[in-house]
Motif scaffolding. Sequence first.
Motif, PDB file in Angstrom:
ATOM      1  N   VAL A  39      -1.135  64.080  48.436  1.00 17.34           N
ATOM      2  CA  VAL A  39      -0.281  63.539  47.392  1.00 17.34           C
ATOM      3  C   VAL A  39       0.938  64.429  47.232  1.00 17.34           C
ATOM      4  O   VAL A  39       0.821  65.635  46.989  1.00 17.34           O
ATOM      5  N   ALA A  40       2.134  63.853  47.377  1.00 13.52           N
ATOM      6  CA  ALA A  40       3.379  64.608  47.262  1.00 13.52           C
ATOM      7  C   ALA A  40       3.616  64.999  45.814  1.00 13.52           C
ATOM      8  O   ALA A  40       3.173  64.325  44.887  1.00 13.52           O
ATOM      9  N   PRO A  41       4.303  66.112  45.593  1.00 15.04           N
ATOM     10  CA  PRO A  41       4.554  66.568  44.219  1.00 15.04           C
ATOM     11  C   PRO A  41       5.536  65.652  43.496  1.00 15.04           C
ATOM     12  O   PRO A  41       6.383  65.008  44.127  1.00 15.04           O
ATOM     13  N   VAL A 115      15.136  59.136  40.494  1.00 11.92           N
ATOM     14  CA  VAL A 115      14.397  58.413  41.525  1.00 11.92           C
ATOM     15  C   VAL A 115      12.918  58.766  41.457  1.00 11.92           C
ATOM     16  O   VAL A 115      12.547  59.939  41.386  1.00 11.92           O
ATOM     17  N   VAL A 116      12.080  57.740  41.479  1.00  9.63           N
ATOM     18  CA  VAL A 116      10.635  57.915  41.468  1.00  9.63           C
ATOM     19  C   VAL A 116      10.052  57.244  42.706  1.00  9.63           C
ATOM     20  O   VAL A 116      10.357  56.085  42.995  1.00  9.63           O
ATOM     21  N   SER A 117       9.242  57.971  43.444  1.00  7.79           N
ATOM     22  CA  SER A 117       8.606  57.422  44.637  1.00  7.79           C
ATOM     23  C   SER A 117       7.303  56.730  44.262  1.00  7.79           C
ATOM     24  O   SER A 117       6.507  57.255  43.483  1.00  7.79           O
ATOM     25  N   TYR A 118       7.102  55.562  44.836  1.00 12.18           N
ATOM     26  CA  TYR A 118       5.841  54.847  44.609  1.00 12.18           C
ATOM     27  C   TYR A 118       4.892  54.999  45.790  1.00 12.18           C
ATOM     28  O   TYR A 118       3.829  54.413  45.814  1.00 12.18           O
ATOM     29  N   ASP A 119       5.303  55.825  46.759  1.00 12.65           N
ATOM     30  CA  ASP A 119       4.451  56.154  47.890  1.00 12.65           C
ATOM     31  C   ASP A 119       3.888  57.549  47.637  1.00 12.65           C
ATOM     32  O   ASP A 119       4.638  58.527  47.571  1.00 12.65           O
ATOM     33  N   PRO A 120       2.567  57.675  47.457  1.00 11.34           N
ATOM     34  CA  PRO A 120       1.995  58.985  47.122  1.00 11.34           C
ATOM     35  C   PRO A 120       2.213  60.046  48.188  1.00 11.34           C
ATOM     36  O   PRO A 120       2.083  61.236  47.904  1.00 11.34           O
ATOM     37  N   SER A 121       2.556  59.635  49.395  1.00 15.48           N
ATOM     38  CA  SER A 121       2.790  60.617  50.458  1.00 15.48           C
ATOM     39  C   SER A 121       4.251  61.050  50.539  1.00 15.48           C
ATOM     40  O   SER A 121       4.600  61.935  51.315  1.00 15.48           O
ATOM     41  N   SER A 123       7.565  62.423  48.313  1.00 14.70           N
ATOM     42  CA  SER A 123       7.931  63.014  47.027  1.00 14.70           C
ATOM     43  C   SER A 123       9.111  62.286  46.398  1.00 14.70           C
ATOM     44  O   SER A 123       9.896  61.602  47.081  1.00 14.70           O
ATOM     45  N   ASP A 124       9.257  62.443  45.082  1.00 18.68           N
ATOM     46  CA  ASP A 124      10.405  61.872  44.384  1.00 18.68           C
ATOM     47  C   ASP A 124      11.707  62.431  44.950  1.00 18.68           C
ATOM     48  O   ASP A 124      12.702  61.723  45.085  1.00 18.68           O
ATOM     49  N   VAL A 230      38.356  57.289  42.864  1.00 18.57           N
ATOM     50  CA  VAL A 230      37.725  58.453  43.496  1.00 18.57           C
ATOM     51  C   VAL A 230      36.294  58.531  42.996  1.00 18.57           C
ATOM     52  O   VAL A 230      36.045  58.502  41.782  1.00 18.57           O
ATOM     53  N   SER A 231      35.356  58.610  43.922  1.00 22.00           N
ATOM     54  CA  SER A 231      33.934  58.697  43.572  1.00 22.00           C
ATOM     55  C   SER A 231      33.365  60.004  44.108  1.00 22.00           C
ATOM     56  O   SER A 231      33.596  60.364  45.265  1.00 22.00           O
ATOM     57  N   VAL A 232      32.653  60.710  43.254  1.00 23.18           N
ATOM     58  CA  VAL A 232      31.890  61.884  43.680  1.00 23.18           C
ATOM     59  C   VAL A 232      30.426  61.578  43.409  1.00 23.18           C
ATOM     60  O   VAL A 232      30.038  61.291  42.276  1.00 23.18           O
ATOM     61  N   VAL A 233      29.622  61.605  44.464  1.00 23.72           N
ATOM     62  CA  VAL A 233      28.185  61.333  44.355  1.00 23.72           C
ATOM     63  C   VAL A 233      27.443  62.594  44.774  1.00 23.72           C
ATOM     64  O   VAL A 233      27.745  63.177  45.817  1.00 23.72           O
ATOM     65  N   PHE A 234      26.497  63.019  43.940  1.00 26.24           N
ATOM     66  CA  PHE A 234      25.715  64.193  44.316  1.00 26.24           C
ATOM     67  C   PHE A 234      24.259  64.019  43.902  1.00 26.24           C
ATOM     68  O   PHE A 234      23.934  63.223  43.018  1.00 26.24           O
ATOM     69  N   ARG A 235      23.406  64.778  44.587  1.00 20.09           N
ATOM     70  CA  ARG A 235      21.972  64.765  44.279  1.00 20.09           C
ATOM     71  C   ARG A 235      21.545  66.143  43.810  1.00 20.09           C
ATOM     72  O   ARG A 235      21.873  67.158  44.435  1.00 20.09           O
ATOM     73  N   THR A 236      20.838  66.183  42.704  1.00 26.73           N
ATOM     74  CA  THR A 236      20.199  67.396  42.211  1.00 26.73           C
ATOM     75  C   THR A 236      18.721  67.092  42.079  1.00 26.73           C
ATOM     76  O   THR A 236      18.316  66.325  41.214  1.00 26.73           O
ATOM     77  N   SER A 237      17.922  67.636  42.990  1.00 24.91           N
ATOM     78  CA  SER A 237      16.490  67.356  43.035  1.00 24.91           C
ATOM     79  C   SER A 237      16.272  65.844  43.119  1.00 24.91           C
ATOM     80  O   SER A 237      16.760  65.193  44.037  1.00 24.91           O
ATOM     81  N   ASN A 238      15.565  65.257  42.137  1.00 25.09           N
ATOM     82  CA  ASN A 238      15.264  63.826  42.216  1.00 25.09           C
ATOM     83  C   ASN A 238      16.217  62.974  41.370  1.00 25.09           C
ATOM     84  O   ASN A 238      15.901  61.836  41.041  1.00 25.09           O
ATOM     85  N   VAL A 239      17.385  63.525  41.027  1.00 29.83           N
ATOM     86  CA  VAL A 239      18.392  62.785  40.271  1.00 29.83           C
ATOM     87  C   VAL A 239      19.661  62.633  41.104  1.00 29.83           C
ATOM     88  O   VAL A 239      20.144  63.600  41.695  1.00 29.83           O
ATOM     89  N   VAL A 240      20.178  61.408  41.154  1.00 32.02           N
ATOM     90  CA  VAL A 240      21.429  61.113  41.856  1.00 32.02           C
ATOM     91  C   VAL A 240      22.485  60.765  40.809  1.00 32.02           C
ATOM     92  O   VAL A 240      22.260  59.903  39.954  1.00 32.02           O
TER      93      VAL A 240
END
Length: 278
Positions: A39-41, A115-121, A123-124, A230-240
Amino acid sequence: MAYVPGIALLAALVSGCTGGSGTEDATTDAKPGSPTFSVAPPGKYRTLPEACRSVSTGTLKQLLPGLADLPEDQRERAYEGRASVTYDTDRKAGCTWQARTADSTRTLVVDFERVVSYDPSVSDEDSAATVYGKKAEAAGLPASSPSADDSADPSADPSATPSPSTGGGAASQGSTSPTAPASLDPSGNDTGGDGDAEDLAPRVLNNIGNAAFLDDSLESGGSAAQRRTVSVVFRTSNVVVTVRYAEQATDAAEVPESAELQEKSQALARGLDETISE
């Protein structure tokens, strides 16, 4: 109510189903070749900031100068912004602000997606990397899936990173709700870049979040006023996070310039990253 990821529930169920006498390792009775559960964290963040309070009033004054000229009652409402319609503010949240002057109309949009993963294998965080990658590919930029321990470019000039408003602090672990809204640096500009055409092209950014890119598009239709976004898109952990900053000229012959829009978009993105990541 505290968020309980589905994978954590699955882990509990798997644990409950493997009990025998309670003294044996559940894997000792497994037959050769039988599948094992992994199970992924869960993701680092379980909530999102309140989008319409994520940008300081001082920053809005810099990004949307026309707001300062409105009558007081209209100005107050304009600074509050317009929240995006969403059914789960812990999963998606956004806000839009707009101001008009004699020369142009400027619009700022800030969107958060947890973002939430629905695949237990999976991770978010890996799922968030996939979501980010698709956005980068749609912008025609390289899509990468950095590992969970990736961080911002250590060589980036710290002075180019805007600080939260006075009195702010870091968000607590597991929550992206900032204690203070994001701000630009005192000049209202990002200190990086020299404004050359090559520097202003859509590109991957290496000093915001775990992964980031900037896109710049100009829309024009014959005699219609031209609009640059102008668009700036970034990811911090499980948040986009997506920052969209647009200017539409009043005069159809005028072309909104990239440099200022890009500088302020990046500065705001760095401020948002700082308030939700620390």
